[in-house]
Design an enzyme around this catalytic site. Structure first.
Site, short mmCIF file in Angstrom:
data_model
loop_
_atom_site.label_atom_id
_atom_site.label_comp_id
_atom_site.label_asym_id
_atom_site.label_seq_id
_atom_site.Cartn_x
_atom_site.Cartn_y
_atom_site.Cartn_z
CE1 TYR A 16 -3.85 -1.75 6.06
CE2 TYR A 16 -2.97 0.34 5.27
CZ TYR A 16 -3.53 -0.89 5.00
OH TYR A 16 -3.79 -1.25 3.71
CD GLU A 33 -1.64 5.00 5.73
OE1 GLU A 33 -2.27 5.56 4.81
OE2 GLU A 33 -1.50 5.49 6.87
CE LYS A 62 -2.05 -4.14 3.86
NZ LYS A 62 -2.41 -5.31 3.05
CB THR A 88 -0.91 0.02 1.25
OG1 THR A 88 -1.43 1.34 1.42
CG2 THR A 88 -0.15 -0.33 2.52
#
Ligand code: NAP
Ligand code: GDD
Length: 324
Positions: free
Chosen positions: A150, A128, A154, A126
């Site tokens: 998160y 992110e 990841k 991601t």
């Protein structure tokens, strides 16, 4: 001969679109699905594909589930889409997020290594992971700086994918996907929260919309386009990492303007700012550079943000008018 695909996260937004894509290509599709107390298959039902998928009950945080799923499915391709994927929740459930979004990736890689190292693997990484961005446009070579539990989880999954590719020569690819949305997006994510509110306000069922940081900028694309990139990665001779993005960034505020305007309303008349939706640490801006995916996968985003918002608002207008 038709291929077998195993998808974790089959009941999620991307899982549903990917399953549809693979079924259309003639794959036998197996989905790992955790047991929940209520039916979670609404997206598969909306796409009318639930009967075409073989469900294997299990949880990615349980290694034995993953091993059984890989054995049962006899997968040629394994797409790991399962995650605790909502950034906001990751501060409330950081350990669970680490286990489901992070450590479980190693369960998938270990199952492949033990059962059949020829299985091709896709990891749902991601944007992110870029977090506090280190370059104006983020590409495969931009350093990572995650800003949420998160994003940290990841990043672990991403590097384990790279590591198993380099250590054991697995065909393991990591798709660094920027935000992608659709009418099947979960209601907690900002685009769907907005399009659902637009429909309710337009039909007199809601008066205002409370949001957090509307100055944040995201590179938003359509999930239906992005699952094609996942599949393309696994069709390459060699595994690699790819940024998948549109190359355009827009504020939450402007995204709201587009969505409200689609039904003839002005966003500023309805939006309220509520600090409870602010995050402990924010990713202020994301803007992807999809040049590598364009060149090597011949993949390009096909759907503009205006088309995407129109599609989502129209779907929510229908749902709300049906009393959903
Ligand atoms: P989503 O709609 O939240 O779907 C997540 C899926 O994971 C759901 O099917 C969920 O099932 C399943 N899941 C959760 N915990 C599980 C567990 N312990 N074991 C097995 N399955 C579990 O997410 P999405 O938008 O489709 O995204 C797919 C993947 O891409 C995720 O890994 C996400 O982090 C990543 N990603 C998404 C975006 C984006 O913008 N959409 C961008 C980059 C990366 P339940 O519903 O039953 O919990
Ligand atoms: N959810 C939400 N709700 N977000 C809001 C709100 C609100 O009321 N108000 C403002 N925002 C801002 C968030 O602070 C964030 O900056 C932006 O809107 C987007 O939030 P989300 O839609 O929740 O998505 P995300 O960018 O945090 O995460 C999504 O994209 C990632 C890829 O960059 C998720 O799909 C992740 O799983 C994915 O990895």
């Amino acid at each position: 001969m038709s291929k077998n695909a195993l998808i974790t996260g089959i009941t999620g937004q991307d899982g549903a679109y990917l399953a549809q894509l693979l079924l259309n290509k003639g794959y036998r599709v197996y989905g790992l699905m955790p047991r929940r107390s209520t039916d979670t298959r609404w997206r598969l039902l909306e796409l009318n594909i639930e009967k075409d998928i073989s469900i294997i009950y299990g949880d990615v945080s349980d290694l034995s589930s993953v091993i059984r799923a890989v054995e049962t499915s006899k997968a040629d391709e394994f797409y790991n889409l399962a995650a605790q994927s909502f950034v906001g929740t990751s501060w409330d459930q950081p350990v669970l997020t680490a286990q489901v979004t992070g450590v479980a990736v190693t369960h998938c890689l270990e199952a492949i290594r033990l059962i059949n190292p020829k299985i091709r693997f896709y990891q749902a990484s991601t944007s992110e992971m870029f977090g506090l961005i280190q370059a104006e446009r983020q590409s495969e070579t931009t350093p990572f700086y995650p800003r949420s539990p998160y994003g940290v989880a990841k990043l672990y999954g991403h590097w384990m994918t790279v590591n198993y590719r380099e250590s054991f020569q697995l065909h393991a690819s990591s798709g660094i996907l920027f935000n992608h949305e659709s009418p099947l997006r979960g209601i907690e994510f900002v685009t769907r929260k907005v399009t659902d509110a637009v429909a309710r306000i337009k039909q007199g069922k809601q008066k205002t919309l409370s949001l957090g940081n509307i100055d944040a900028k995201r590179d938003w694309g359509f999930a239906g386009d992005y699952v094609e990139a996942m599949w393309l990665m696994l069709q390459q001779d060699t595994a690699d990492d790819y940024v998948v993005a549109t190359g355009r960034t827009t504020t939450v505020r402007e995204m709201c303007n587009i969505a409200f305007a689609h039904v003839g309303l002005k966003a500023e008349d309805y939006i309220r700012i509520d600090p409870k939706f602010y995050r402990p640490a924010e990713v202020d801006i994301l803007l992807g550079d999809p040049t590598k995916a364009n060149k090597k996968l011949h993949w390009k985003a096909q759907t503009s943000l205006e088309q995407l918002m129109a599609m989502m608002v129209d779907a929510d207008m229908r749902r709300v008018s049906e009393g959903r």
